[in-house]
Design a protein around this motif. Structure first.
Motif: not given
Length: 327
Positions: A85-87, A114-121
């Protein structure tokens, strides 16, 4: 995929073309817009234009670079997708290891996340180090649906491109041509797409869209005809389509909007549900204009309440009661 094959977003595309022509491509971009708005197409077209051997307003589509990109076989164009669900941090670490290697065939090396806003902190903090001192040949293109999820320090180091919704008339013509259907049918998909061409395509290709629409109109007919026993059918209907409730509510809004148009103008030219004129005509005699406005306001409020996670059952029941009782 090239710029000329993309519908709408002219300002964004012109800006990207200009950066390629003037050789002023930045090291980082975020292309931000709703799902289905064309982010992936624009990102790929931009990368293709940057790597094209003879870019002249658009990719040539005949050079080795263009052909390799279309076959997803270009060594200097690297795609990154979420792991689950995340980068994650390890993916950005791999990007960093790859980015220090010079391009194999081109002057630039491009990464599309892709879906870069799913990157973890932690992943964002790691990427920040690369954005602070990127190699001159590196270009990082991030695709997102919510740019607010990025760290302010990342946003300050990239160019943010926001995609606006497309005029429904453009989508209508596109859908009509693409699927060889009449404009009246295409208008329904275009209006319900809410300015997102990918959504219009999804609706046209959906096997159950027309079934859902017919069921929605049937429920409205029963409510407008003030059959108290059918109220519970409406609740069952909304429980059935809980996962698609916003789409159903939009169908309802366009139905009542058409009733206002008919009542005020007695003209079919501006109707969305143009294939349902006879049924609309039946309904306009059962509702006053003030009633229609009240119902539309209630549906809009219900949409906002559901987005704010107000109790689903209570919200739907209140809305259905409003439609049934305002007459």
């Amino acid at each position: 995929m090239d710029f000329k094959s993309i519908l709408g977003h002219e300002r964004t595309i012109d800006k990207l073309k200009e950066t390629i022509r003037k050789d002023k491509v930045a090291h980082g971009y975020i292309i931000d817009g709703p799902i289905g708005s064309g982010k992936k197409s624009i990102g790929k077209a931009f990368a293709k234009g940057i790597l094209c051997d003879s870019f002249s307003g658009d990719s040539c589509n005949i050079c080795t670079s263009c052909l390799k990109i279309e076959s997803e076989n270009h060594p200097d164009l690297i795609y990154i997708y979420p792991d689950g669900k995340s980068i994650k941090n390890h993916q950005i670490e791999s990007l960093q290891q790859e980015i220090i290697r010079k391009p194999y065939e081109s002057e630039k090396k491009i990464f599309i996340i892709n879906d870069a806003d799913s990157m973890t902190g932690s992943a964002q903090n790691r990427l920040l180090k690369t954005l602070e001192e990127p190699p001159a040949y590196a270009v990082i293109i991030m695709l997102s649906t919510n740019s607010n999820r990025f760290l302010p320090t990342i946003l300050s180091r990239i160019q943010l491109l926001k995609l606006n919704r497309i005029n429904s008339n453009l989508i209508e013509k596109f859908i009509s041509k693409k699927y060889n259907i009449n404009e009246n049918e295409a208008k329904i998909y275009a209006k319900l797409s809410n300015g997102i061409v990918g959504r219009a395509i999804e609706l046209k290709e959906s096997e159950d869209f027309n079934i859902k629409r017919e069921e929605t109109i049937d429920i409205l007919d029963k409510l407008i005809c003030k059959d108290p026993l059918k109220f519970f059918e409406g609740i069952d209907f909304f429980n059935k389509y809980k996962d698609n409730v916003e789409e159903v509510l939009d169908m309802m809004l366009y139905w009542f909007r058409d009733l206002i148009v008919l009542k005020e103008t007695d003209c079919n030219d501006f109707l969305i549900n143009i294939d349902k004129v006879s049924q609309l005509q039946e309904h306009i005699y059962k509702l006053e204009s003030s009633n229609l406005v009240e119902i539309i306001e209630k549906i809009e409020k219900s949409k906002k309440d559901l987005r704010a996670h107000v109790n689903y059952q209570l919200t739907i029941e209140n809305m259905l009661l409003c439609i049934q009782e305002v007459q």
